[in-house]
Design a protein around this motif. Sequence first.
Motif, mmCIF file in Angstrom:
data_model
loop_
_atom_site.group_PDB
_atom_site.id
_atom_site.type_symbol
_atom_site.label_atom_id
_atom_site.label_comp_id
_atom_site.label_asym_id
_atom_site.label_seq_id
_atom_site.Cartn_x
_atom_site.Cartn_y
_atom_site.Cartn_z
ATOM 1 N N PRO A 65 -11.969 -35.390 4.546
ATOM 2 C CA PRO A 65 -11.423 -34.742 5.592
ATOM 3 C C PRO A 65 -10.743 -33.495 5.400
ATOM 4 C CG PRO A 65 -10.250 -36.478 4.318
ATOM 5 C CD PRO A 65 -11.479 -36.382 3.806
ATOM 6 N N GLU A 66 -10.391 -32.731 6.421
ATOM 7 C CA GLU A 66 -9.514 -31.672 6.166
ATOM 8 C C GLU A 66 -7.987 -31.758 6.153
ATOM 9 O OE1 GLU A 66 -12.938 -29.779 8.840
ATOM 10 O OE2 GLU A 66 -11.803 -31.738 8.360
ATOM 11 N N ALA A 67 -7.623 -33.149 6.535
ATOM 12 C CA ALA A 67 -6.317 -33.427 6.356
ATOM 13 C C ALA A 67 -6.193 -34.997 6.217
ATOM 14 C CB ALA A 67 -5.496 -32.803 7.375
ATOM 15 N N VAL A 68 -5.023 -35.703 5.613
ATOM 16 C CA VAL A 68 -4.734 -36.929 5.461
ATOM 17 C C VAL A 68 -3.467 -37.192 5.812
ATOM 18 C CG1 VAL A 68 -4.703 -38.807 3.842
ATOM 19 C CG2 VAL A 68 -6.274 -36.994 3.287
ATOM 20 N N PHE A 69 -3.390 -37.868 6.805
ATOM 21 C CA PHE A 69 -1.905 -38.090 7.359
ATOM 22 C C PHE A 69 -1.477 -39.555 6.912
ATOM 23 C CE2 PHE A 69 -2.551 -35.876 11.657
ATOM 24 C CZ PHE A 69 -2.464 -34.507 10.998
ATOM 25 N N ILE A 70 -0.302 -39.623 6.301
ATOM 26 C CA ILE A 70 0.397 -41.139 5.750
ATOM 27 C C ILE A 70 1.554 -41.126 6.185
ATOM 28 C CG2 ILE A 70 1.194 -42.055 3.659
ATOM 29 C CD1 ILE A 70 -0.932 -40.270 2.345
ATOM 30 N N GLN A 115 -5.476 -31.197 3.438
ATOM 31 C CA GLN A 115 -3.965 -31.298 3.359
ATOM 32 C C GLN A 115 -3.439 -32.607 3.467
ATOM 33 O OE1 GLN A 115 -3.778 -29.375 7.263
ATOM 34 N NE2 GLN A 115 -4.380 -27.288 6.348
ATOM 35 N N VAL A 116 -2.238 -33.075 2.818
ATOM 36 C CA VAL A 116 -1.759 -34.255 2.802
ATOM 37 C C VAL A 116 -0.431 -34.020 3.597
ATOM 38 C CG1 VAL A 116 -0.905 -36.019 1.394
ATOM 39 C CG2 VAL A 116 -2.832 -34.892 0.966
ATOM 40 N N ALA A 117 0.123 -35.020 4.257
ATOM 41 C CA ALA A 117 1.329 -35.018 4.990
ATOM 42 C C ALA A 117 1.780 -36.360 5.273
ATOM 43 C CB ALA A 117 1.023 -34.131 6.448
ATOM 44 N N THR A 118 3.267 -36.437 5.166
ATOM 45 C CA THR A 118 3.915 -37.714 5.754
ATOM 46 C C THR A 118 4.459 -37.317 6.879
ATOM 47 O OG1 THR A 118 5.770 -37.369 4.426
ATOM 48 C CG2 THR A 118 4.137 -38.625 3.213
ATOM 49 N N LEU A 119 4.260 -38.364 7.907
ATOM 50 C CA LEU A 119 4.733 -38.115 9.250
ATOM 51 C C LEU A 119 5.867 -39.224 9.737
ATOM 52 C CD1 LEU A 119 1.805 -36.714 9.497
ATOM 53 C CD2 LEU A 119 1.682 -37.458 11.663
ATOM 54 N N ARG A 120 6.927 -38.918 10.249
ATOM 55 C CA ARG A 120 7.917 -39.698 10.422
ATOM 56 C C ARG A 120 7.725 -40.559 11.486
ATOM 57 N NH1 ARG A 120 14.202 -37.583 11.352
ATOM 58 N NH2 ARG A 120 13.913 -36.565 9.163
ATOM 59 N N SER A 121 8.228 -41.885 11.417
ATOM 60 C CA SER A 121 8.074 -42.948 12.347
ATOM 61 C C SER A 121 8.795 -42.450 13.502
ATOM 62 C CB SER A 121 8.472 -43.885 11.846
ATOM 63 O OG SER A 121 8.480 -45.152 12.678
ATOM 64 N N GLY A 122 8.429 -42.627 14.693
ATOM 65 C CA GLY A 122 9.049 -42.467 15.858
ATOM 66 C C GLY A 122 8.777 -40.966 16.544
ATOM 67 N N ALA A 141 1.609 -40.708 -1.050
ATOM 68 C CA ALA A 141 1.436 -39.430 -0.354
ATOM 69 C C ALA A 141 1.497 -38.373 -1.491
ATOM 70 C CB ALA A 141 2.177 -38.821 0.556
ATOM 71 N N PRO A 142 2.460 -38.036 -2.208
ATOM 72 C CA PRO A 142 2.382 -37.082 -3.362
ATOM 73 C C PRO A 142 1.514 -37.542 -4.347
ATOM 74 C CG PRO A 142 4.653 -38.517 -3.313
ATOM 75 C CD PRO A 142 3.861 -38.791 -2.142
ATOM 76 N N ALA A 143 1.249 -38.854 -4.722
ATOM 77 C CA ALA A 143 0.548 -39.175 -5.935
ATOM 78 C C ALA A 143 -0.943 -38.797 -5.570
ATOM 79 C CB ALA A 143 0.562 -40.723 -5.947
ATOM 80 N N VAL A 144 -1.478 -39.205 -4.331
ATOM 81 C CA VAL A 144 -2.847 -38.716 -3.720
ATOM 82 C C VAL A 144 -2.870 -37.094 -3.704
ATOM 83 C CG1 VAL A 144 -4.194 -38.402 -1.740
ATOM 84 C CG2 VAL A 144 -2.996 -40.734 -2.446
ATOM 85 N N ALA A 145 -2.006 -36.418 -3.448
ATOM 86 C CA ALA A 145 -1.964 -35.068 -3.264
ATOM 87 C C ALA A 145 -2.142 -34.505 -4.822
ATOM 88 C CB ALA A 145 -0.743 -34.326 -2.747
ATOM 89 N N ALA A 146 -1.395 -34.936 -5.627
ATOM 90 C CA ALA A 146 -1.490 -34.688 -6.967
ATOM 91 C C ALA A 146 -2.755 -34.718 -7.861
ATOM 92 C CB ALA A 146 -0.360 -35.321 -8.146
#
Length: 325
Positions: A89-94, A151-158, A104-109
Amino acid sequence: MAEYKNIMVYVETAEENPVKVGLEMLSPAKEHAEKVTAVVIGSGVADAAKKVAEAGADQVICVDSEDYKEYNLDAYATVLTQLVKDENPEAVFIGGTQDGKDIAPAVAAKLGVGCASDVLAVKAEDGEIVYTCPLYGGTVLEDVKIASTPQVATLRSGAFQKVENPSEGEVVAKEVKVPEDVIKAKITESVKEIAETINLEEAEVIVSGGRGMGSKENFALVEELANILGGVVGATRPAIEDGWVSKIHQVGQSGKIVAPKLYIACGISGATQHVSGIMNSGYIVAINKDEDAPIFDVANVGIVGDVMKVLPVMIEEIKKIKDAQ
């Protein structure tokens, strides 16, 4: 036209159900990708995977095994990394949960790519995705582009709404084995307190108390109001440090980021770290005797007064309304 061909969304589960932020992330993913591939990892999570498919994912990869009954960062990060390599995928949302902020940072690393944290908004600019992230405790918002792929990104709940009128995708079972030498830490025993069953991130009503409550005895009013409203008790760091309530109730940058429909702040001045954790709440009511308290800057309704006089009145009036129904 969608910016990306495929965005992967890791959907965490709790008690064999997908967490709220996991389903919310499907919305920005569908907006910016031709295909959304969700991932569910755990044991006994087939039903959870089906719910994710019903919520709008085009495809759900379900890794269901006794090996993943307990969350383990080494194992989960390895599985997700392998699936990213397989699906490209071009991006991964967590989701920005406590576990999500770990994985998230573990996967990105492992992938050698960039990671955006605590994303509040996702938009397109010149064919690229731009992530809006808070800095300095939420006082500044910055737009971030990630040059590396995926790209890896963590998205905020809500921060995002669930997909409206979703079409159901397919569920694909997949087996991913993790080499024994990859696991650096192993869970030998899990002890779960009753307090740990509290889920602030999923709560629709939260009543929080701060230093202004004065004492543990007074804090009981916060708990009473929360019970009457069918909500959950929250707290600021000072209230927790003074031992009025356990740390599992902490709301803010160093606690839980929440987005309930109703948030009632009792005796909370509104430090930046706390306000940053509640800014996606639907409706905020603040009670504080200091009319210049920063909490009033973000509140929909502000009550200037002694919280120990205001709360008993609120509790009695709500009881009357409930009794009359």
